[in-house]
Design a protein around this motif. Structure first.
Motif, PDB file in Angstrom:
ATOM      1  N   PHE A   1      45.972  28.006  45.327  1.00 60.40           N
ATOM      2  CA  PHE A   1      46.671  28.260  44.066  1.00 60.40           C
ATOM      3  C   PHE A   1      46.003  29.384  43.284  1.00 60.40           C
ATOM      4  CE2 PHE A   1      46.688  26.973  39.438  1.00 60.40           C
ATOM      5  CZ  PHE A   1      47.941  27.488  39.150  1.00 60.40           C
ATOM      6  N   LEU A   2      44.685  29.344  43.164  1.00 64.74           N
ATOM      7  CA  LEU A   2      43.979  30.370  42.395  1.00 64.74           C
ATOM      8  C   LEU A   2      43.985  31.720  43.104  1.00 64.74           C
ATOM      9  CD1 LEU A   2      40.953  28.246  41.120  1.00 64.74           C
ATOM     10  CD2 LEU A   2      43.033  28.880  39.874  1.00 64.74           C
TER      11      LEU A   2
ATOM     12  N   SER B   1      45.469  35.124  41.493  1.00 66.05           N
ATOM     13  CA  SER B   1      44.685  36.361  41.495  1.00 66.05           C
ATOM     14  C   SER B   1      45.470  37.501  42.124  1.00 66.05           C
ATOM     15  CB  SER B   1      43.372  36.145  42.246  1.00 66.05           C
ATOM     16  OG  SER B   1      42.574  35.170  41.623  1.00 66.05           O
ATOM     17  N   ALA B   2      46.097  37.249  43.285  1.00 68.49           N
ATOM     18  CA  ALA B   2      46.843  38.297  43.979  1.00 68.49           C
ATOM     19  C   ALA B   2      48.017  38.784  43.138  1.00 68.49           C
ATOM     20  CB  ALA B   2      47.328  37.778  45.332  1.00 68.49           C
ATOM     21  N   ASP B   3      48.756  37.845  42.522  1.00 67.32           N
ATOM     22  CA  ASP B   3      49.895  38.237  41.684  1.00 67.32           C
ATOM     23  C   ASP B   3      49.425  39.061  40.486  1.00 67.32           C
ATOM     24  OD1 ASP B   3      51.440  36.798  43.438  1.00 67.32           O
ATOM     25  OD2 ASP B   3      51.899  35.160  42.049  1.00 67.32           O
TER      26      ASP B   3
ATOM     27  N   VAL C   1      39.310  43.635  41.192  1.00 74.02           N
ATOM     28  CA  VAL C   1      40.316  44.273  42.031  1.00 74.02           C
ATOM     29  C   VAL C   1      39.866  44.299  43.482  1.00 74.02           C
ATOM     30  CG1 VAL C   1      41.588  46.404  42.446  1.00 74.02           C
ATOM     31  CG2 VAL C   1      41.111  45.668  40.085  1.00 74.02           C
ATOM     32  N   ARG C   2      38.598  44.619  43.682  1.00 74.25           N
ATOM     33  CA  ARG C   2      38.079  44.710  45.046  1.00 74.25           C
ATOM     34  C   ARG C   2      38.081  43.338  45.737  1.00 74.25           C
ATOM     35  NH1 ARG C   2      33.917  47.161  43.814  1.00 74.25           N
ATOM     36  NH2 ARG C   2      32.474  45.385  43.627  1.00 74.25           N
ATOM     37  N   ALA C   3      37.658  42.310  45.031  1.00 73.17           N
ATOM     38  CA  ALA C   3      37.584  40.978  45.630  1.00 73.17           C
ATOM     39  C   ALA C   3      38.919  40.233  45.562  1.00 73.17           C
ATOM     40  CB  ALA C   3      36.514  40.160  44.915  1.00 73.17           C
TER      41      ALA C   3
ATOM     42  N   PHE D   1      57.561  43.982  38.641  1.00 70.10           N
ATOM     43  CA  PHE D   1      56.664  42.853  38.903  1.00 70.10           C
ATOM     44  C   PHE D   1      57.160  42.123  40.152  1.00 70.10           C
ATOM     45  CE2 PHE D   1      55.174  38.426  37.824  1.00 70.10           C
ATOM     46  CZ  PHE D   1      53.829  38.687  37.989  1.00 70.10           C
ATOM     47  N   VAL D   2      56.656  42.534  41.292  1.00 71.74           N
ATOM     48  CA  VAL D   2      57.090  41.994  42.588  1.00 71.74           C
ATOM     49  C   VAL D   2      55.867  41.549  43.361  1.00 71.74           C
ATOM     50  CG1 VAL D   2      58.304  42.451  44.743  1.00 71.74           C
ATOM     51  CG2 VAL D   2      59.095  43.519  42.607  1.00 71.74           C
ATOM     52  N   ASN D   3      55.888  40.333  43.835  1.00 74.21           N
ATOM     53  CA  ASN D   3      54.779  39.806  44.625  1.00 74.21           C
ATOM     54  C   ASN D   3      55.280  38.636  45.460  1.00 74.21           C
ATOM     55  OD1 ASN D   3      54.707  37.459  42.747  1.00 74.21           O
ATOM     56  ND2 ASN D   3      53.892  39.009  41.308  1.00 74.21           N
TER      57      ASN D   3
END
Length: 577
Positions: free
Chosen positions: A9-10, A14-16, A34-36, A188-190
């Motif tokens: 979930f987290l 983070s990715a979104d 951003v890197r992680a 906003f696409v993910n």
């Protein structure tokens, strides 16, 4: 301890967030995030969590404890909350003043929930370390069977009550949905938005096929909470039909004018409902539902029916569900709605779900549904327009609901106003509420005028009030070709009877607490008069049921209680002295 799978979930959150427009250039998005691709921190080990519990003097709730084992806190993530939930940062909330304020505002008999919420301010654990006037709180005084503490989102300064969630996990999921709503837009696409949009489209197609409407509503609810375009509109369409009320509460009613073949059914049904034949109107609409076509992909049901001033009242919640469970707009479902369920006032739908079984006149005896005293005339083999001409004293007025009729009657220079319509096969009616008290010797029975060349039945009912000294009244009269033939008037404990009343309508049987006095005179003229006994509801029901069976009549409950019918002003029903 219950295991909470926080990591996927987290990671999704983070990715979104990282993939949202302009993420790399924002001040609150550090390069290492951003890197992680991770908005969290390193996990808190068991020793640090135990030390936190020792510092606080409590055992943490399972969902928050397992959260710390995955990440020691959470960075700003598209909501008003900044850093939250770190082992070193959480502390007891300093809310003594708020507690005092909330507790002083409690009334003399507060609910358990109100007491718990007021006390929460003085014992809450604050998770939000850095925030924009937004507090995240856990309440150790509100614990469920799993050991979860209730969680609160409090937007200080908003004037709103804090929002309660069952657990910290539920609160975090709500914040994730808020993040999506705040960022919703074309760019906003993910993975989450793609999954939600695909689910919405699948649910839209399923709705047109009439498949599992409640499951599709859940899909639209979830997608709308995430801010997905279109989902909120679909949700409103479904809930409006399931509730039997227009989208937005009914402001600005307009005739429904759909395109295509369904338009013909709507026009026919509107004319049927205009005169109170709501069953025929519903049958017309229901059998034509398969011809309804949506406007592109923006509509999934003929929700415009609800905003139609004439047809809207025809669509009860049970009928709204039938609409949704019927394939339409090219949808191919597993079958039409069962149509089973309670109609207004307890009527039942038949197996096909198309019409309600008539309940005659007896619904008028339901004092919860029909609180006012009432009177009406039923005329055989005469159209509603002709009934209006016979009992009315002026032109036919626009279609009106009961409140509008009352306003016309009680306003300056007002006169009695009745609504007219169809009352079953071969009968029409004129119906209104009582505005002047009943006087038998001075009654100007409109049924006599209306019965020219036919027959008419007049009913006048006043419930009365024993404590106020007002006797109840039940007046029944059958007229033929301009003259009263038989009938009776029950007032309090006395009966007046004229003509040869059929055995089925014997007032002494229908009203066992009343009798014909030995020396009867005109009510209101004798010194003693009847005892001030209120009308018994069971007697009222039995009398209405007997009249229904004798004449085969039925007043349209749906049209009179919820609908709009043509109206006409009449002269006084009680003649002046």
């Amino acid at each position: 301890m219950k295991i909470y799978n926080w990591r996927p979930f987290l990671e999704r959150w983070s990715a979104d967030w990282i993939d949202s427009p302009g993420a790399e250039g924002r001040e609150d998005t550090a390069e290492e995030i951003v890197r992680a691709r991770w908005l969290g921190f390193a996990p808190a080990d068991g020793e640090r969590i135990a030390a936190l519990e020792e510092r606080l003097g409590v055992e943490l709730p399972p969902s928050y404890r397992s959260f710390l084992a995955v990440t020691d806190g959470w960075r700003p993530a598209g909501t008003a909350v900044g850093s939250l939930g770190t082992v070193d940062g959480v502390h007891w909330y300093k809310g003594a003043e708020l507690q005092e304020s909330y507790e002083s505002a409690l009334d003399e008999e507060p609910s358990d929930d109100e007491v718990v919420r007021a006390g929460m301010w003085g014992r809450a654990l604050q998770l939000s370390v850095v925030s924009d006037a937004t507090d995240l709180l856990l309440d150790p005084g509100d614990v469920d069977a799993d050991g979860e503490w209730a969680a609160y989102l409090h937007r200080a300064g908003s004037g709103e009550l804090p929002v309660r969630y069952a657990s910290f996990l539920d609160l975090m999921q709500a914040l994730f949905r808020e993040f999506h709503r705040r960022n919703a837009g074309p760019e906003f696409v993910n993975a989450t938005t793609r999954e939600l949009d695909a689910a919405v489209e699948e649910a839209r197609v399923a709705c047109l096929a009439g498949d599992d409407i409640d499951a599709q509503l859940d899909v639209f609810e979830d997608a709308a909470e995430h801010g997905r375009p279109g989902a909120g509109g679909f949700r409103h369409e479904l809930t409006a039909l399931l509730d039997g009320r227009p989208v937005g509460g009914g402001g600005g009613l307009l005739p429904y004018e759909p395109d295509g073949p369904f338009r013909r059914a709507v026009d026919t049904a509107r004319e049927q409902a205009r005169w109170g034949d709501t069953d025929a109107a519903w049958r017309t609409l229901a059998t034509a539902l398969g011809t309804w076509e949506p406007y592109g992909t923006e509509r999934i049901a003929p929700v415009g029916l609800l905003a139609d001033p004439i047809l809207g009242p025809v669509i009860t919640p049970a009928r709204g569900r039938y609409v949704l469970e019927t394939p339409r707009g090219g949808g191919q479902g597993r079958g039409q709605g069962s149509g089973e369920g309670d109609g207004l006032g307890g009527g039942r739908w038949d197996a096909a779900g198309l019409v309600s079984r008539e309940i005659g006149l007896t619904w008028l005896a339901d004092h919860a549904e029909q609180a006012d005293d009432y009177r009406f005339v039923l005329v055989r083999d005469v159209s509603p327009e002709e009934v209006a001409a016979r009992v009315g004293d002026g032109p036919l007025l626009p279609s009106s609901d009961e409140a509008e009729v009352q306003g016309r009657s009680l306003g300056a220079g007002g006169r009695p106003v009745v609504r007219v319509g169809s009352a079953g096969e071969g009968w029409s009616f004129a119906y209104g509420t009582v505005l002047e008290p009943f006087r038998s010797g001075r009654l100007d029975d409109p049924g006599e005028r209306a019965s020219r060349g036919t027959e008419a039945v007049t009913i006048w009912v006043e419930r009365g009030d024993t404590s106020a000294g007002r006797p109840g009244v039940f007046y029944f009269s059958r007229a033929e070709d301009g003259e009263r033939v038989y009938g009776f008037a029950v007032r309090g404990d006395e009966i007046e009877e004229w003509g040869e009343v059929p055995e089925a309508l014997d007032p002494e049987e229908l009203f066992p607490g009343a009798e014909v006095p030995e020396e009867s005179g005109e009510y209101g003229e004798s010194e003693e008069g009847p005892a001030p006994v209120a009308l018994d509801v069971d007697d009222e029901y039995e009398a209405l049921d007997a009249i229904t069976g004798t004449f085969g009549v039925a007043l349209p409950q749906l049209a009179l209680r919820r609908g709009r019918l043509p109206a006409v002003a009449t002269g006084p029903w009680i003649a002046a002295r």
